[in-house]
Design an enzyme around this catalytic site. Structure first.
Site, PDB file in Angstrom:
ATOM      1  N   GLY A 126      40.183  66.693  43.136  1.00  0.00           N
ATOM      2  CA  GLY A 126      41.086  65.603  42.895  1.00  0.00           C
ATOM      3  C   GLY A 126      40.935  64.637  41.790  1.00  0.00           C
ATOM      4  N   LEU A 127      41.738  63.982  41.303  1.00  0.00           N
ATOM      5  CA  LEU A 127      41.516  62.975  40.536  1.00  0.00           C
ATOM      6  C   LEU A 127      40.370  61.855  40.978  1.00  0.00           C
ATOM      7  CD1 LEU A 127      45.016  62.098  39.148  1.00  0.00           C
ATOM      8  CD2 LEU A 127      43.149  63.610  38.069  1.00  0.00           C
ATOM      9  N   SER A 128      39.845  60.902  40.037  1.00  0.00           N
ATOM     10  CA  SER A 128      39.040  59.950  40.309  1.00  0.00           C
ATOM     11  C   SER A 128      39.713  59.016  41.527  1.00  0.00           C
ATOM     12  CB  SER A 128      38.536  59.143  39.073  1.00  0.00           C
ATOM     13  OG  SER A 128      37.690  58.026  39.548  1.00  0.00           O
ATOM     14  N   GLY A 137      39.888  60.248  46.823  1.00  0.00           N
ATOM     15  CA  GLY A 137      39.353  59.915  48.222  1.00  0.00           C
ATOM     16  C   GLY A 137      38.244  61.250  48.487  1.00  0.00           C
ATOM     17  N   LYS A 138      37.853  62.097  47.319  1.00  0.00           N
ATOM     18  CA  LYS A 138      36.914  63.158  47.481  1.00  0.00           C
ATOM     19  C   LYS A 138      35.530  62.888  48.418  1.00  0.00           C
ATOM     20  CE  LYS A 138      36.721  63.925  43.135  1.00  0.00           C
ATOM     21  NZ  LYS A 138      37.573  63.056  42.929  1.00  0.00           N
ATOM     22  N   SER A 139      35.087  61.955  47.795  1.00  0.00           N
ATOM     23  CA  SER A 139      33.660  61.479  48.400  1.00  0.00           C
ATOM     24  C   SER A 139      33.842  60.863  49.813  1.00  0.00           C
ATOM     25  CB  SER A 139      32.979  60.169  47.398  1.00  0.00           C
ATOM     26  OG  SER A 139      32.896  60.928  46.252  1.00  0.00           O
ATOM     27  N   SER A 145      36.581  68.357  39.286  1.00  0.00           N
ATOM     28  CA  SER A 145      36.555  69.734  38.887  1.00  0.00           C
ATOM     29  C   SER A 145      38.122  69.781  38.431  1.00  0.00           C
ATOM     30  CB  SER A 145      36.517  70.595  39.982  1.00  0.00           C
ATOM     31  OG  SER A 145      36.721  70.215  41.137  1.00  0.00           O
TER      32      SER A 145
END
Lengths: 200, 435
Positions: A11-13, A16-18, A85
């Site tokens: 997903g974009l910067s 909420g990935k981290s 990614s």
């Protein structure tokens, strides 16, 4: 029986990935699993130090993370990759390499991301100070085959986490919360439903 | 020159939980269900036996596997842990054999299944599934999870609020209609979104209506009769819609082929509950360790048999159960004795039990050891219960309807045995789609 798998957050910067990767890691650790997180920002400070943000460098970075995730996965570790990614082809390459691969697409609209902007990157990118910034001046190819899609602009963190955990349980990659299938609280709810219909 | 592509067959199954053959026929004949009447007009509607015991979890598990309960391992909504006798609640994960949906998946067909009981928590399958009763959280009821936001947008309801139903019958009718509407919207969503070869949706509101408001269904002078019929009109409209959607994509001349209507058990009015554990206690087979038992976990040593819902009787055999006291070689004699006495049981001056089956008569499979020793079927009007509450054997009930075994129905143009049982249908569906 294989226990390892790779959970891949894309997903974009600032989508909420981290945050989600950490929450899911904590839950899996509590359930007694071996877990490692490969966060894009952290990887760029060591394993991929010196790489830039051209398409070539991004591809190398994602391949490297995929390579390590594969090593962990085949040794029964839950590998959590959290990186923008942006390109479908490299994500799919990692999927083919690893096999037990679960993609979580962290979807979020640009307005919300600009509002969040914890590192001030969107502002700089929009002013042209950062080049090749995904979602602003570089493309992001959303996954079409993600096992989980979380809309972090609309859902709260816990709802997204629950969705991810439920999917992993459904895929039998992690055991259900309770060996018998239901928690005590859930059993009480079921008893009540059965009583309501005269089934117990 | 191009090769002609064989058009892939598709199947659409509509389940009506707890709708008896005689009722469906009557509602079709009296124009309450005109679309259904049109579908069944050219024949093919048959009375069908449910699985034993006739509850949704067992019957639908038999439908989705084509297997006997002693093969799929689901004997009721509850089981007991052999050591502690604590109630446990089988999940979809306890199903001991693959579903026919899995088999279709192996042949490259995707399945969409909405609201079939005994499919919670949802698990990975070839296509998409939304679990039915006893589903708790929607998040754990949907596979793949990507469909969850759409169902939330619809305001999808897994079930009506049965807790309120007793106090608020009109509220139940509102709830039934609203729930059916979300089911319809979910069906539409999956119909359009999924590339399915097999589509199934189960309406469970019919069962709820019958439990609480059977007299409104059966009695024309009941104050809620019109509303009950209005609900059935809505169900009929849904069946009609599914028929129309299905036939839009069917080649001409194949009308009805691959379309199946069925129920999982029948229904009838209830006069009294028959509490089998109270009867076993009164007959000297069961003792409790405390005055106010809450489950069969409270049985005392020396208990020779206990009952679970709806008509399951287990002999407390040594080695099979933690506090078992009946020697294995004595179990059969005791079982036959209980069966014989049970057939004499009377409530309200009438015999209450119609038949008592032994496990060998009705169960076959690798899970036979878990099967009850006896399964009793009551006469209409007497609802068998496995509760440990109350010392009266025959007791009044606030429910109006009860399940029946032999009065389910099926309508299908696919080959169906002359005297069908619900487990017989899977084979015909797989054969039609893959043969």
């Amino acid at each position: 029986m294989a226990k390892g798998f790779t959970l891949w957050f894309t997903g974009l910067s600032a989508s909420g990935k981290s945050t989600l990767a950490e929450r899911v890691r904590d839950i899996l650790l509590e359930r007694g699993m071996n877990v490692e997180v490969l966060d894009g920002d952290v990887v760029r400070q060591n394993l991929s130090k010196g790489l830039g943000f051209s398409k070539e460098d991004r591809d190398i970075n994602i391949r490297r993370i995929g390579f390590v995730c594969n090593l962990l996965t085949r040794n029964d570790v839950v590998a959590i990759g959290a990186a923008i990614s942006p390109y479908k082809a490299i994500r799919d390459e990692n999927r083919r390499l690893i096999g037990r691969f679960v993609v979580v697409y962290c979807k979020c609209d640009l307005d919300t991301l600009k509002e969040r902007d914890p590192k001030g990157l969107y502002e700089k990118a929009l002013q042209g100070e950062i080049k090749n910034f995904t979602g602003v001046s570089d493309p992001y190819e959303p996954p079409e085959n993600a096992e989980v899609v979380v809309d972090t602009a609309k859902e709260d963190i816990e709802a997204s986490v629950q969705k991810i955990i439920a999917t992993l349980e459904q895929m039998s990659y992690i055991p259900a919360t309770d060996g018998r299938g239901y928690s005590e609280e859930e059993e009480e709810s079921i008893k009540q439903r059965l009583r309501d219909l005269g089934y117990i | 020159m191009r090769f002609l592509r064989r058009r892939k067959r598709r199947a659409c199954v509509v389940g009506l939980d707890g709708v008896p053959f005689h009722l469906l026929k009557r509602l079709a004949d009296t124009s309450v269900m005109p679309r259904t009447a049109g579908i069944i007009a050219e024949g093919g509607l048959r009375q069908m036996r449910a699985a034993l015991p006739p509850v949704s979890s067992v019957s639908w598990s038999s439908f989705m596997t084509g297997a006997n309960p002693a093969e799929h391992g689901i004997f009721g909504f509850t089981d007991v842990a052999p050591d502690s006798y604590q109630l446990r609640f089988p999940t979809f994960g306890d199903l001991a054999v693959p579903t026919f949906w899995d088999r279709l998946g192996e042949s490259g067909l995707r399945c969409t299944v909405i609201n079939q009981p005994a499919t919670y928590p949802a698990r990975r399958m070839p296509g998409a599934i939304v679990s039915g009763f006893v589903a708790l959280q929607l998040a754990n009821s949907v596979w793949p999870a990507e469909h969850l936001p759409a169902l939330e947008r619809i305001g999808y309801r897994i079930d009506v609020d049965s807790q309120k139903a007793r106090q608020d019958p009109d509220g139940l009718l509102d709830d039934l209609e609203a729930t059916l509407e979300t089911r319809r919207q979910a069906a539409r969503y999956f119909w359009e979104r999924e590339r399915w070869g097999y589509f199934q949706v189960v309406v469970t509101g019919t069962d709820r209506l019958h439990h609480f408001l059977w007299s409104a269904v059966e009695q024309e002078d009941d104050p809620r009769h019109d509303r009950a019929m209005s609900y059935y009109r809505a169900v009929d409209g849904f069946i009609g819609e599914l028929w129309d959607w299905f036939h839009k994509e069917q080649p001409a001349g194949q009308e009805g082929e691959g379309f199946v209507l069925l129920s999982d058990h029948g229904f009838t009015g209830v006069r009294q509950d028959v509490r089998l554990n109270a009867w076993l206690r009164e007959s000297g087979y069961l003792h409790y360790a405390k005055d106010d038992p809450t489950s069969v976990a409270d049985i005392a040593p020396g208990t020779r048999a206990f009952a679970l819902d709806p008509g399951r009787i287990h002999v407390n055999v040594k080695g099979r159960f933690g506090r078992g006291c009946v020697e294995p070689e004595d179990a059969r004699e005791l079982r036959d004795e209980i069966a014989g006495r049970l057939l004499q049981l009377e409530c309200d001056g009438e015999r209450a039990i119609a038949r008592v089956f032994t496990r060998e008569e009705i169960f076959e499979g690798h899970k036979l050891d878990l099967a009850p020793d006896l399964v009793a079927i009551s006469r209409n009007g007497f609802d068998l219960k496995g509760t440990t509450k109350g010392s009266e054997v025959c007791a009044d009930t606030h429910f109006q309807g009860m399940h029946t075994w032999e009065d389910a129905f099926v309508w299908s143009r696919l080959p169906v045995p002359d005297e069908p049982e619900i487990a017989d249908l899977a084979g015909g569906i797989v054969e039609w789609l893959c043969g």
